[in-house]
Design a protein around this motif. Sequence first.
Motif, short mmCIF file in Angstrom:
data_model
loop_
_atom_site.label_atom_id
_atom_site.label_comp_id
_atom_site.label_asym_id
_atom_site.label_seq_id
_atom_site.Cartn_x
_atom_site.Cartn_y
_atom_site.Cartn_z
N ASP A 231 33.35 72.84 34.98
CA ASP A 231 34.49 71.93 34.75
C ASP A 231 35.46 72.01 35.93
O ASP A 231 36.00 71.00 36.38
CB ASP A 231 35.24 72.31 33.46
CG ASP A 231 34.43 71.95 32.24
OD1 ASP A 231 33.45 71.22 32.39
OD2 ASP A 231 34.78 72.44 31.13
N ALA A 235 36.34 68.96 38.30
CA ALA A 235 37.73 68.49 38.41
C ALA A 235 38.15 68.36 39.88
O ALA A 235 38.97 67.51 40.22
CB ALA A 235 38.66 69.45 37.68
N LEU A 322 42.77 74.41 35.65
CA LEU A 322 42.22 73.20 35.03
C LEU A 322 43.32 72.38 34.38
O LEU A 322 43.36 71.16 34.49
CB LEU A 322 41.16 73.59 34.00
CG LEU A 322 39.76 73.73 34.58
CD1 LEU A 322 38.79 74.35 33.58
CD2 LEU A 322 39.21 72.37 35.03
#
Length: 325
Positions: A231, A235, A322
Amino acid sequence: MSNISVFMEVHNGQLRNVSLELLTAGHQLAADAHEELVAVIVGNQNDAIIEQLIQYPVDRVVSLEHFSYENYATDSYTDALHAYVCQYQPQCVLFGTTFLAKDLVPRLAARCKTGLTAECTSVSYHQDTGKIMWSRTGFGGKMMADIVCPDRLPQMGTIREGVYKKTKKVTGHLAKIDRWDMGEQIKLERVRILQKTAKILSKQQIDDEPEIVVGLGRGVRTLDRIDMMMDFADALDAELGASRGACELRLLPEKFVIGQNGRNLHPKIYIACGISGAAQHMAGISGADCIIAINSDPNAPIFKVADYGICGDLHSIIPEFLKLI
Ligand SMILES: Cc1cc2nc3c(=O)[nH]c(=O)nc-3n(C[C@H](O)[C@H](O)[C@H](O)COP(=O)(O)OP(=O)(O)OC[C@H]3O[C@@H](n4cnc5c(N)ncnc54)[C@H](O)[C@@H]3O)c2cc1C
């Protein structure tokens, strides 16, 4: 007519990145040896490639041309380059370490009765001897060897992709162009290409110039954290890479390994997550413009080479990042 030559490999009508990297190495060798830098191409209808090549700082482009060179064939390319060596008598010829070169260059070296140093990680000109010094690993990466071909010419070697940065285009530069119709050199065709089939590789395999790379180390520890790391990479629109330590834990497959025995990358940003910074790993990322290290050990060697260091547990730092992204 002595010179430093670089074989410019063309794939699907495009110059290979490694060939443009070798122009950087060739340029340095030519300057040190006070020789001309020659870019050599083999092909059919090479106008577009010649047009590109003269934008780089080469002294001469030699184009070996025949319609039968449209597709690579071991015999015909060996004949073409052997004729080139006899005619232009280069002091040294550089090739990228590619599948084509692995097939072509040993045969060419044998035909020229000279030596070949394969898969080098650097090349330099030795002022005292006037010889080229080829450096490569040996015995599975346990030693570095400097190899010289003392008595034979041309000195030939293949160089791994990613160890030099691609050469930059220059303006106002005038390269000589020699176009050579190789009709007379063509011998009996032993191999004919009947059909070419493209094999689509995964994104990870084809993107050899990622701008951002997230490197996973042993500090990631377990497979259940891979999703978080993916992830994070997604991103940032980054590619994943790994240390040998991470691959030993089976966090990612072998092909992701960066380093002495893996990929050589020069991204704009390398984010090393839970990687200690062993020399063998850093050898593959020495071309990165900026290294960011996340490591829980303040004494980890990676902090000595990183541009930015974040000392802490990556398992709490990455989720924070994140959120921010
Ligand atoms: C001949 C030879 C060739 C080699 N070739 C290569 C090569 O090509 N590529 C390569 O990568 N290695 C190579 N190696 C192996 C290399 O020497 C190192 O062993 C390897 O790179 C270590 O991987 P690592 O940094 O992931 O693991 P480690 O050295 O174990 O480091 C893990 C790091 O994670 C940190 N950490 C732990 N937990 C956390 C946490 N929760 N948050 C943040 N940080 C944490 C630790 O402080 C530590 O610094 C080679 C070795 C040899 C002998």
